[in-house]
Write a protein that holds these residues in place. Structure first.
Motif, PDB file in Angstrom:
ATOM      1  N   PHE A 123       0.833  -1.206   0.000  1.00 50.19           N
ATOM      2  CA  PHE A 123       0.000   0.000   0.000  1.00 50.19           C
ATOM      3  C   PHE A 123       0.864   1.251   0.000  1.00 50.19           C
ATOM      4  O   PHE A 123       0.628   2.185  -0.771  1.00 50.19           O
ATOM      5  CB  PHE A 123      -0.951   0.026   1.200  1.00 50.19           C
ATOM      6  N   MET A 124       1.855   1.292   0.860  1.00 49.52           N
ATOM      7  CA  MET A 124       2.710   2.479   0.946  1.00 49.52           C
ATOM      8  C   MET A 124       3.473   2.701  -0.359  1.00 49.52           C
ATOM      9  O   MET A 124       3.599   3.844  -0.803  1.00 49.52           O
ATOM     10  CB  MET A 124       3.658   2.380   2.137  1.00 49.52           C
ATOM     11  N   ASP A 125       3.955   1.640  -0.989  1.00 52.33           N
ATOM     12  CA  ASP A 125       4.650   1.776  -2.277  1.00 52.33           C
ATOM     13  C   ASP A 125       3.712   2.329  -3.352  1.00 52.33           C
ATOM     14  O   ASP A 125       4.058   3.271  -4.068  1.00 52.33           O
ATOM     15  CB  ASP A 125       5.227   0.439  -2.735  1.00 52.33           C
ATOM     16  N   ARG A 126       2.532   1.743  -3.464  1.00 45.27           N
ATOM     17  CA  ARG A 126       1.561   2.164  -4.488  1.00 45.27           C
ATOM     18  C   ARG A 126       1.073   3.587  -4.236  1.00 45.27           C
ATOM     19  O   ARG A 126       0.964   4.392  -5.158  1.00 45.27           O
ATOM     20  CB  ARG A 126       0.352   1.222  -4.516  1.00 45.27           C
ATOM     21  N   SER A 127       0.754   3.885  -2.993  1.00 49.83           N
ATOM     22  CA  SER A 127       0.212   5.207  -2.685  1.00 49.83           C
ATOM     23  C   SER A 127       1.283   6.294  -2.803  1.00 49.83           C
ATOM     24  O   SER A 127       0.984   7.415  -3.226  1.00 49.83           O
ATOM     25  CB  SER A 127      -0.443   5.225  -1.305  1.00 49.83           C
ATOM     26  N   GLU A 128       2.519   5.978  -2.465  1.00 49.15           N
ATOM     27  CA  GLU A 128       3.613   6.942  -2.630  1.00 49.15           C
ATOM     28  C   GLU A 128       3.807   7.260  -4.117  1.00 49.15           C
ATOM     29  O   GLU A 128       4.028   8.418  -4.486  1.00 49.15           O
ATOM     30  CB  GLU A 128       4.901   6.394  -2.030  1.00 49.15           C
ATOM     31  N   ASN A 150      -7.880  30.451  -7.827  1.00 48.29           N
ATOM     32  CA  ASN A 150      -9.091  30.982  -7.191  1.00 48.29           C
ATOM     33  C   ASN A 150      -9.189  30.601  -5.701  1.00 48.29           C
ATOM     34  O   ASN A 150     -10.210  30.799  -5.075  1.00 48.29           O
ATOM     35  CB  ASN A 150     -10.338  30.520  -7.939  1.00 48.29           C
ATOM     36  N   ARG A 151      -8.110  30.019  -5.168  1.00 43.40           N
ATOM     37  CA  ARG A 151      -7.960  29.604  -3.768  1.00 43.40           C
ATOM     38  C   ARG A 151      -8.757  28.368  -3.382  1.00 43.40           C
ATOM     39  O   ARG A 151      -8.767  27.972  -2.221  1.00 43.40           O
ATOM     40  CB  ARG A 151      -8.267  30.754  -2.803  1.00 43.40           C
ATOM     41  N   SER A 152      -9.439  27.741  -4.336  1.00 39.00           N
ATOM     42  CA  SER A 152     -10.075  26.462  -4.034  1.00 39.00           C
ATOM     43  C   SER A 152      -8.985  25.399  -3.924  1.00 39.00           C
ATOM     44  O   SER A 152      -7.859  25.596  -4.397  1.00 39.00           O
ATOM     45  CB  SER A 152     -11.110  26.090  -5.098  1.00 39.00           C
ATOM     46  N   GLN A 153      -9.310  24.294  -3.289  1.00 42.22           N
ATOM     47  CA  GLN A 153      -8.313  23.257  -3.051  1.00 42.22           C
ATOM     48  C   GLN A 153      -8.861  21.871  -3.365  1.00 42.22           C
ATOM     49  O   GLN A 153     -10.063  21.629  -3.276  1.00 42.22           O
ATOM     50  CB  GLN A 153      -7.864  23.258  -1.591  1.00 42.22           C
ATOM     51  N   ILE A 154      -7.923  20.989  -3.682  1.00 35.14           N
ATOM     52  CA  ILE A 154      -8.167  19.552  -3.709  1.00 35.14           C
ATOM     53  C   ILE A 154      -7.145  18.947  -2.761  1.00 35.14           C
ATOM     54  O   ILE A 154      -5.959  19.267  -2.836  1.00 35.14           O
ATOM     55  CB  ILE A 154      -8.013  18.957  -5.117  1.00 35.14           C
ATOM     56  N   VAL A 155      -7.627  18.085  -1.864  1.00 30.08           N
ATOM     57  CA  VAL A 155      -6.746  17.429  -0.901  1.00 30.08           C
ATOM     58  C   VAL A 155      -6.792  15.924  -1.150  1.00 30.08           C
ATOM     59  O   VAL A 155      -7.871  15.339  -1.217  1.00 30.08           O
ATOM     60  CB  VAL A 155      -7.175  17.740   0.552  1.00 30.08           C
ATOM     61  N   VAL A 156      -5.614  15.331  -1.303  1.00 31.89           N
ATOM     62  CA  VAL A 156      -5.493  13.878  -1.465  1.00 31.89           C
ATOM     63  C   VAL A 156      -4.688  13.381  -0.284  1.00 31.89           C
ATOM     64  O   VAL A 156      -3.586  13.874  -0.025  1.00 31.89           O
ATOM     65  CB  VAL A 156      -4.771  13.527  -2.787  1.00 31.89           C
ATOM     66  N   ASN A 157      -5.254  12.445   0.466  1.00 31.77           N
ATOM     67  CA  ASN A 157      -4.518  11.921   1.612  1.00 31.77           C
ATOM     68  C   ASN A 157      -4.696  10.415   1.753  1.00 31.77           C
ATOM     69  O   ASN A 157      -5.632   9.827   1.236  1.00 31.77           O
ATOM     70  CB  ASN A 157      -4.883  12.654   2.899  1.00 31.77           C
ATOM     71  N   LEU A 158      -3.734   9.826   2.433  1.00 34.84           N
ATOM     72  CA  LEU A 158      -3.710   8.380   2.615  1.00 34.84           C
ATOM     73  C   LEU A 158      -4.436   7.993   3.887  1.00 34.84           C
ATOM     74  O   LEU A 158      -4.274   8.637   4.923  1.00 34.84           O
ATOM     75  CB  LEU A 158      -2.259   7.887   2.702  1.00 34.84           C
ATOM     76  N   GLN A 159      -5.208   6.927   3.797  1.00 35.91           N
ATOM     77  CA  GLN A 159      -5.862   6.318   4.949  1.00 35.91           C
ATOM     78  C   GLN A 159      -5.219   4.946   5.124  1.00 35.91           C
ATOM     79  O   GLN A 159      -5.710   3.934   4.623  1.00 35.91           O
ATOM     80  CB  GLN A 159      -7.373   6.230   4.723  1.00 35.91           C
ATOM     81  N   LYS A 160      -4.075   4.945   5.801  1.00 40.63           N
ATOM     82  CA  LYS A 160      -3.247   3.747   5.902  1.00 40.63           C
ATOM     83  C   LYS A 160      -3.977   2.544   6.493  1.00 40.63           C
ATOM     84  O   LYS A 160      -3.864   1.445   5.954  1.00 40.63           O
ATOM     85  CB  LYS A 160      -1.979   4.057   6.687  1.00 40.63           C
TER      86      LYS A 160
END
Length: 109
Positions: free
Chosen positions: A6-11, A47-57
């Motif tokens: 998972f860590m390899d793929r997500s990284e 325009n100061r909008s954001q997209i956040v991508v995070n891992l749920q280990k």
């Protein structure tokens, strides 16, 4: 999938996002700001909008939050797919980044 897999793929996924943001900034005037903090990448648009991508280990998932909503993705052996719709991660990131930036942006693995 093991924790290490998972860590390899997500990284690899997070690195692809960062590299593509850099490429977009080098070749267009889209002015994306990507910030990495551990297992999270935040893309901020002009325009100061954001997209956040995070891992749920613990869940072996990647989560994305955009103006259109929140999404969860699992790796199926070849791609990161939305756990509800089956849509591919980079296609949805491209859709949301395009909508939030007001220009066609493409992200890929």
């Amino acid at each position: 999938m093991t924790d290490i897999e998972f860590m390899d793929r997500s990284e690899t996924l997070l690195l692809a996002i960062e590299e593509r943001c850099d490429q977009i900034n080098e070749t267009t005037d889209a002015d994306l700001d990507s910030q990495r903090s551990g297992g999270m990448v935040t893309i901020t648009f002009a325009n100061r909008s954001q997209i956040v991508v995070n891992l749920q280990k613990p869940l072996h998932e990647v989560w994305m939050a955009a103006q259109s909503g929140g999404y969860h993705y699992k790796f199926d052996g070849s791609a990161w797919l939305d756990t509800k719709t089956g849509a591919e991660f980079f296609a949805e990131l491209s859709r949301d980044a395009s909508a939030q930036s007001g220009r066609a942006l493409t992200f890929q693995a």
